[in-house]
Design an enzyme around this catalytic site. Structure first.
Site, mmCIF file in Angstrom:
data_model
loop_
_atom_site.group_PDB
_atom_site.id
_atom_site.type_symbol
_atom_site.label_atom_id
_atom_site.label_comp_id
_atom_site.label_asym_id
_atom_site.label_seq_id
_atom_site.Cartn_x
_atom_site.Cartn_y
_atom_site.Cartn_z
ATOM 1 N N GLY A 77 0.851 -1.196 0.000
ATOM 2 C CA GLY A 77 0.000 0.000 0.000
ATOM 3 C C GLY A 77 0.875 1.230 0.000
ATOM 4 N N GLN A 130 2.329 10.126 1.826
ATOM 5 C CA GLN A 130 3.686 9.575 1.941
ATOM 6 C C GLN A 130 4.603 10.068 0.829
ATOM 7 O OE1 GLN A 130 2.146 5.310 2.467
ATOM 8 N NE2 GLN A 130 3.989 5.343 3.766
ATOM 9 N N CYS A 148 6.141 0.553 8.098
ATOM 10 C CA CYS A 148 5.642 1.647 7.267
ATOM 11 C C CYS A 148 6.807 2.200 6.453
ATOM 12 C CB CYS A 148 5.043 2.744 8.157
ATOM 13 S SG CYS A 148 4.327 4.101 7.215
ATOM 14 N N LEU A 149 6.530 2.479 5.187
ATOM 15 C CA LEU A 149 7.604 2.997 4.314
ATOM 16 C C LEU A 149 8.053 4.382 4.762
ATOM 17 C CD1 LEU A 149 6.239 1.807 0.855
ATOM 18 C CD2 LEU A 149 8.047 0.766 2.236
ATOM 19 N N HIS A 184 -4.607 0.611 7.384
ATOM 20 C CA HIS A 184 -3.286 1.262 7.537
ATOM 21 C C HIS A 184 -3.195 2.476 6.600
ATOM 22 C CE1 HIS A 184 1.281 1.150 7.977
ATOM 23 N NE2 HIS A 184 1.104 1.909 6.927
ATOM 24 N N GLU A 185 -3.719 2.302 5.383
ATOM 25 C CA GLU A 185 -3.638 3.389 4.396
ATOM 26 C C GLU A 185 -4.563 4.546 4.727
ATOM 27 O OE1 GLU A 185 -0.858 1.037 3.076
ATOM 28 O OE2 GLU A 185 -1.141 3.176 2.706
ATOM 29 N N HIS A 191 -3.232 6.894 7.200
ATOM 30 C CA HIS A 191 -2.306 7.915 6.664
ATOM 31 C C HIS A 191 -3.061 9.171 6.216
ATOM 32 C CE1 HIS A 191 1.690 6.229 6.771
ATOM 33 N NE2 HIS A 191 1.321 5.120 6.169
HETATM 34 C C1 NB4 Z 1 2.197 -6.609 5.423
HETATM 35 C C2 NB4 Z 1 3.245 -6.338 4.398
HETATM 36 N N1 NB4 Z 1 3.875 -5.123 4.446
HETATM 37 C C3 NB4 Z 1 4.810 -4.883 3.504
HETATM 38 N N2 NB4 Z 1 5.499 -3.693 3.508
HETATM 39 N N3 NB4 Z 1 4.939 -2.608 4.156
HETATM 40 C C4 NB4 Z 1 3.850 -2.003 3.573
HETATM 41 O O1 NB4 Z 1 3.392 -2.356 2.518
HETATM 42 C C5 NB4 Z 1 3.278 -0.805 4.295
HETATM 43 C C6 NB4 Z 1 1.785 -0.988 4.528
HETATM 44 C C7 NB4 Z 1 1.418 -2.307 5.202
HETATM 45 C C8 NB4 Z 1 2.020 -2.491 6.599
HETATM 46 C C9 NB4 Z 1 1.015 -3.365 7.328
HETATM 47 C C10 NB4 Z 1 -0.269 -3.290 6.595
HETATM 48 C C11 NB4 Z 1 -0.080 -2.411 5.404
HETATM 49 C C12 NB4 Z 1 3.553 0.387 3.394
HETATM 50 N N4 NB4 Z 1 3.018 1.601 3.949
HETATM 51 O O2 NB4 Z 1 3.754 2.355 4.760
HETATM 52 C C13 NB4 Z 1 1.924 2.201 3.278
HETATM 53 O O3 NB4 Z 1 1.311 3.168 4.059
HETATM 54 C C14 NB4 Z 1 5.111 -5.823 2.520
HETATM 55 F F1 NB4 Z 1 6.011 -5.555 1.583
HETATM 56 C C15 NB4 Z 1 4.411 -7.031 2.531
HETATM 57 N N5 NB4 Z 1 4.645 -8.011 1.572
HETATM 58 C C16 NB4 Z 1 3.763 -9.161 1.429
HETATM 59 C C17 NB4 Z 1 3.485 -9.395 -0.059
HETATM 60 N N6 NB4 Z 1 4.763 -9.566 -0.790
HETATM 61 C C18 NB4 Z 1 4.463 -9.811 -2.206
HETATM 62 C C19 NB4 Z 1 5.759 -9.954 -2.982
HETATM 63 O O4 NB4 Z 1 6.575 -8.783 -2.794
HETATM 64 C C20 NB4 Z 1 6.900 -8.538 -1.408
HETATM 65 C C21 NB4 Z 1 5.601 -8.345 -0.625
HETATM 66 C C22 NB4 Z 1 5.906 -8.136 0.858
HETATM 67 N N7 NB4 Z 1 3.485 -7.277 3.478
HETATM 68 NI NI NI Z 2 2.422 3.298 6.015
#
Ligand code: NB4
Ligand code: NI
Length: 182
Positions: free
Chosen positions: A57, A62, A109-110, A152-153, A156
């Site tokens: 997300g 962000q 969170c990124l 989560h989104e 933000h």
């Molecule tokens: C759970 C997860 N969080 C990852 N990162 N954090 C984020 O996305 C943040 C947003 C998420 C944090 C918790 C809920 C929402 C970004 N945020 O800050 C936006 O507001 C991942 F990267 C991830 N995955 C699983 C699926 N996989 C598919 C193949 O590629 C790798 C990928 C890794 N799962």
């Molecule tokens: Ni985030």
């Protein structure tokens, strides 16, 4: 994809502005770039090449755009279509379950360059309304993982960060009926 802003930038704590239709070309381009970022970040080769942190997300604040818009890309199993792939404009949670859930691994969170351990309690089910790039209204019920990501989104868009929800006294406290998602 412009730079992702980090903690300390006031945009992350602001309430984002509603998007008005018809969308400007700039906002349409931003939406496409946000979704492209998620796609690239989930591609091991591209993520490596561009040194991208993986994401499912990304919210406009962000990338320092205080707009109520977020891209969500929850992938399906290998080679399967995505479970939830949408750019959500002016998303609203119309209703939410009493049942709570948290990712057993906690959240990241990124925009937060540090580990913040702890469960982030979220509603297990939500009824979500949003508008797409054409201004078309959508209403869908989400459950478990997609519901967690969308919450989560939307946080933000309201200046809320995941660790605001972590119990200060006991980060891994669970209410007896809270689900944990592996
Ligand atoms: C759970 C997860 N969080 C990852 N990162 N954090 C984020 O996305 C943040 C947003 C998420 C944090 C918790 C809920 C929402 C970004 N945020 O800050 C936006 O507001 C991942 F990267 C991830 N995955 C699983 C699926 N996989 C598919 C193949 O590629 C790798 C990928 C890794 N799962
Ligand atoms: Ni985030």
């Amino acid at each position: 994809m412009d730079d992702i802003i980090r903690e300390g930038n006031p945009t992350l704590r602001a309430r984002a502005q509603k998007v008005t239709f018809p969308l400007t070309a700039e906002i349409k381009t931003l939406a496409q770039e946000m979704m492209e970022f998620l796609e690239n970040s989930q591609n091991p080769e591209l993520a490596e090449k561009y040194k991208l942190r993986a994401g499912v997300g990304l919210a406009a604040p962000q990338v320092d755009k205080s707009l109520r818009m977020t891209a969500v890309l929850v992938p399906g199993e290998e080679g399967q279509p995505a479970i939830f792939k949408h750019v959500l404009i002016n998303p609203t949670i119309l209703s939410e379950s009493v049942q709570m859930i948290a990712l057993s691994e906690g959240e990241g969170c990124l925009s937060v360059d540090r580990e913040v351990p702890g469960y982030v309690p979220r509603h297990d089910k939500i009824k979500l309304r949003w508008y797409d790039l054409d201004g078309q209204e959508h209403i869908e019920r989400l459950k478990d993982y997609p519901a967690i990501v969308v919450q989560h989104e939307i946080d933000h868009l309201n200046g809320i960060l995941f660790y605001d929800h972590i119990n200060k006294d006991n980060p891994f406290a669970t209410t007896d009926d809270m689900l944990l998602l592996e």
